[in-house]
Design a protein around this motif. Structure first.
Motif, PDB file in Angstrom:
ATOM      1  N   GLU A  45      22.906  94.126  -3.354  1.00  0.00           N
ATOM      2  CA  GLU A  45      24.285  94.529  -3.620  1.00  0.00           C
ATOM      3  C   GLU A  45      24.505  94.779  -5.109  1.00  0.00           C
ATOM      4  O   GLU A  45      25.208  95.725  -5.487  1.00  0.00           O
ATOM      5  CB  GLU A  45      25.243  93.442  -3.126  1.00  0.00           C
ATOM      6  N   ARG A  48      23.091  98.123  -5.967  1.00  0.00           N
ATOM      7  CA  ARG A  48      23.956  99.179  -5.421  1.00  0.00           C
ATOM      8  C   ARG A  48      25.222  99.334  -6.251  1.00  0.00           C
ATOM      9  O   ARG A  48      25.634 100.450  -6.574  1.00  0.00           O
ATOM     10  CB  ARG A  48      24.331  98.842  -3.979  1.00  0.00           C
ATOM     11  N   ARG A  49      25.829  98.201  -6.630  1.00  0.00           N
ATOM     12  CA  ARG A  49      27.095  98.243  -7.366  1.00  0.00           C
ATOM     13  C   ARG A  49      26.937  98.921  -8.718  1.00  0.00           C
ATOM     14  O   ARG A  49      27.832  99.638  -9.172  1.00  0.00           O
ATOM     15  CB  ARG A  49      27.643  96.824  -7.532  1.00  0.00           C
TER      16      ARG A  49
END
Length: 757
Positions: A45, A48-49
């Motif tokens: 995550e 991705r962020r």
């Protein structure tokens, strides 16, 4: 910026998230090239962020990585961080490794870095925090003139190394000789006691040597608290994030002991406050600390590493100093022994409003029973306003503000010029156009002629076009891709640091719709209030750093002016142009959210030019019986709208007077409403905000005051002072000051007093 951008990876995604946030804010110095982690859901995550690849093995890293931030527990803490740092150094990658690190491991890493011609340093965000830097600066100034007589410190065991680092910096690196010895104490006491010496100065350290093994990063009683005592007084860092306090040592002279004579020359020092705040009185919230201050402090570490890598003058080389600090930290932890395990700790919240209510009336009780002078009241009002507002700007530096303003101006100006060039105008230096030709060819609606003429003046002033007599000439065509890039850079400088992304998105949408706006085919109000919703307006009027700062200041000023329950009187307040209620909310918060009949000594009238805002405000603030609602037009005679001269104690005009047709006349009308000595609180732009000339200016009333002659959209600070003086207002105070980090953003609060008689 000097030198190139360095490509960086972050290793570890627990505390590593703060490093990722730091690098995201250093786009001019670093390029975030990836995340190195084990591949957990959190690391996926994170990658991705931040829009970067996730690597699960150091061998997967590209060959062009310059810097690695190793934010994995070191060997001394039972982790693999030191092994990872060594692997990266052997690949010729510069490394910053999060503390603490064992002294012997530090020696090995430094030796490996020299062998491969790269830099290695320990990262420690705590000593880069604003409050710690203020404490260190004050301590060095103090100790340059007199010796310390004691050092008293408190910390949790998780941040013992930063404590040693903090003390070393405050003592200007003079930590030798040191000695640390554990003192006996109750086995179940939260704090273990250590005694000793640092730099030859007696030292007492208390450490919370407890940990919940299931949640080791939480349940600490405090981070750091440090006092350095001298013969003159004591300097205290009350918390890692402030405030910093100076407390002069009490000395009662013979004149007072023998004659109770406070006017004697030898008693002059007794007139000083018993404690003085060095810096902001209001520390930041934990949201600001974790979201802004920690990444910024890490950023300072990274910038220092970059300076060393690029060989910039004055670059830090703290190798030997960090070796000394590591040895001292090891002595501390050795004397502490293993931490006591505290299973099942729970987080509990106690409402600070209950504590504030408990002390209300005590802190405001006058020391001398005499009426305060008008100037003293103003001092108190402005001091309270500044203290309440300061935390909202604590995460911002003047550099942040200046960078954003420059980037936003570039984006807006390029959008203006591109809009005109799309009509075949100002794209050929060999062809000139009159203003009338430009307005006609671009199809500018008559009501916007003055505004687009102002665009031309600004474009000339910024040398994007030239003017010869009545002819305007362009320089070169503007590329759409360049305009998009300029907006991306403005968004990068703004988002997360100065406000939410919605604010830039709103301005960018206006820039894209400029052709329709200037032709009158697009209503500017529908971009600010799409489908009648206020989320976009909230981003503009409530969520920006300047809005938060100014609204908090207004709220604190009103609270300071509100009488106590024992005074038997009511503060009569009128807010004009209250709009979305952003300032109103701040006043409600400052008054302690007292609903359901608990009147706080105030009668508050919320007004706007139409029911569009008044109706939802009536529902939103229905639980506050001390608040009333009405419609008021600041461009019309106020007496004819039911307002009596001298009937109000405070008038609030937050960001509304720039929309008045005649500012001088409107301010005079508002001053007439004030009782003797009443206060006018105004928040306004004080520079030309080019972004507004390309957005909200399309729905503003054409001015009939000084702006008409100058062609500007807003009055500057000196012009505002002239308006206020002409209206008979006195004792004008301004926040933020010219040297404040938020000053370049060009928004001010004016606190002005009406005539006393």
């Amino acid at each position: 910026m000097s030198g190139r951008r360095l490509r960086a990876v972050v290793c570890g995604t627990t505390f590593g998230q703060f490093y990722l946030a730091a690098l995201a804010g250093l786009g001019d110095e670093f390029e975030l090239a990836g995340v190195l982690a084990k591949g957990s859901a959190r690391s996926v995550e994170c990658a991705r962020r931040f829009g970067v690849p996730l690597f699960t093995d150091p061998d997967q890293l590209p060959d062009d990585i310059d810097v690695a931030c190793v934010v994995v527990r070191s060997g001394v803490m039972g982790g693999t961080g030191t092994e990872l740092a060594l692997r990266l150094l052997r690949r010729g990658i510069h490394v910053v490794q999060e503390q603490p690190v064992h002294h012997e491991d530090l020696v090995v890493c430094l030796r490996e870095a020299r062998r491969h011609g790269v830099r290695y340093r320990l990262g420690d965000l705590y000593v880069r925090l604003p409050a710690v830097r203020r404490f260190v600066a004050a301590a060095r100034t103090l100790l340059a003139k007199q010796s310390a007589v004691y050092v008293d410190a408190v910390c949790s065991m998780q941040v013992a190394f930063p404590l040693v680092h903090l003390l070393g910096d405050a003592l200007a690196g003079t930590v030798r000789p040191w000695r640390i010895t554990a003192a006996s104490g109750a086995a179940d006491a939260p704090f273990a006691l250590l005694n000793g010496v640092i730099g030859g100065v007696p030292l007492t350290v208390r450490v919370q040597n407890q940990v919940d093994p299931a949640d080791p990063d939480n349940h600490i009683h405090l981070l750091h608290r440090v006092t350095i005592g001298t013969d003159s007084g004591s300097l205290t860092l009350s918390d890692t994030h402030g405030p910093v306090l100076w407390s002069p040592r009490l000395h009662i002279p013979d004149a007072v002991k023998n004659r109770f004579d406070f006017a004697a020359v030898e008693s002059a020092h007794l007139g000083e406050p018993s404690t003085v705040l060095l810096g902001p009185a209001q520390p930041p919230s934990y949201r600001h600390i974790l979201g802004e201050l920690w990444p910024q402090a890490i950023g300072r570490d990274l910038v220092a590493l970059r300076a060393g890598i690029l060989g910039e003058p004055g670059a830090e080389r703290p190798d030997q100093y960090h070796l000394t600090l590591c040895r001292m930290w090891q002595d501390v932890t050795s004397e502490l022994g293993y931490p006591a395990l505290r299973q099942g700790e729970e987080h509990q919240v106690f409402p600070v409003t209950e504590l504030m209510a408990a002390v209300t009336g005590i802190e405001d009780e006058p020391a001398v029973q005499r009426p305060a002078t008008s100037s003293e009241v103003s001092d108190g009002v402005v001091a309270c306003a500044a203290a309440a507002a300061e935390s909202h700007g604590a995460a911002v530096t003047a550099r942040h503000s200046r960078t954003f303003v420059a980037r936003l101006d570039e984006a807006v100006l390029s959008s203006m010029l591109l809009t005109l060039q799309r009509h075949g105008l100002l794209d050929d230096p060999g062809r000139g156009h009159t203003a009338e030709e430009i307005l006609t060819t671009a199809g500018v609606a008559p009501q916007h002629h003055r505004l687009i003429a102002r665009w031309l003046d600004v474009l000339v002033e910024r040398r994007l076009i030239s003017q010869e007599g009545c002819l305007f000439r362009g320089t070169q065509p503007v590329r759409t891709a360049a305009v998009e890039r300029s907006w991306d850079l403005a968004a990068e400088a703004w988002t997360g640091r100065l406000g939410s992304a919605e604010f830039i998105d709103y301005l960018r949408l206006n820039a894209e719709r400029l052709p329709e706006l200037m032709r009158g085919e697009q209503q500017a109000a529908l971009l600010l209030f799409p489908e009648g919703r206020t989320a976009t307006a909230d981003a503009v009027y409530r969520d920006t750093v300047t809005a938060r700062y100014l609204n908090a200041a207004v709220g604190a000023a009103v609270r300071r002016l509100t009488p106590g329950a024992s005074e038997g009187r009511t503060l009569r307040v009128l807010e004009v142009g209250a709009g979305t209620g952003a300032t109103t909310e701040a006043v409600v918060r400052a008054l302690g959210d007292q609903p359901c009949g608990q009147a706080p000594g105030i009668d508050y009238l919320f007004t706007d030019v139409s029911n569009f805002f008044v109706v939802p405000a009536r529902e939103r603030f229905a639980e506050y019986p001390w608040m009333r609602f009405g419609v008021l037009d600041i461009d019309r005679d106020l007496a004819k709208q039911g307002f009596r001269p001298g009937s109000l104690d405070v008038v609030i005009a937050a960001g509304v007077l720039n929309a008045a047709r005649d500012t001088d006349a409107t301010v005079c009308r508002l001053v007439d409403l004030l009782a003797p000595g009443g206060r006018l609180l105004i928040t306004e732009p004080t520079r030309e905000h080019l972004e507004i000339t390309a957005s909200q200016a399309f729905m503003m009333t054409p001015p009939e005051d000084a702006r008409q002659q100058s062609g500007t959209t807003f009055l500057n600070q000196d012009q505002w002072l002239g308006v206020l003086s002409k209206a008979g207002l006195e004792d004008v105070r301004i926040l933020p000051g010219e040297d404040h980090p938020l000053a370049p953003l060009g928004q001010r609060l004016f606190v002005a007093r009406g005539p006393v008689c």
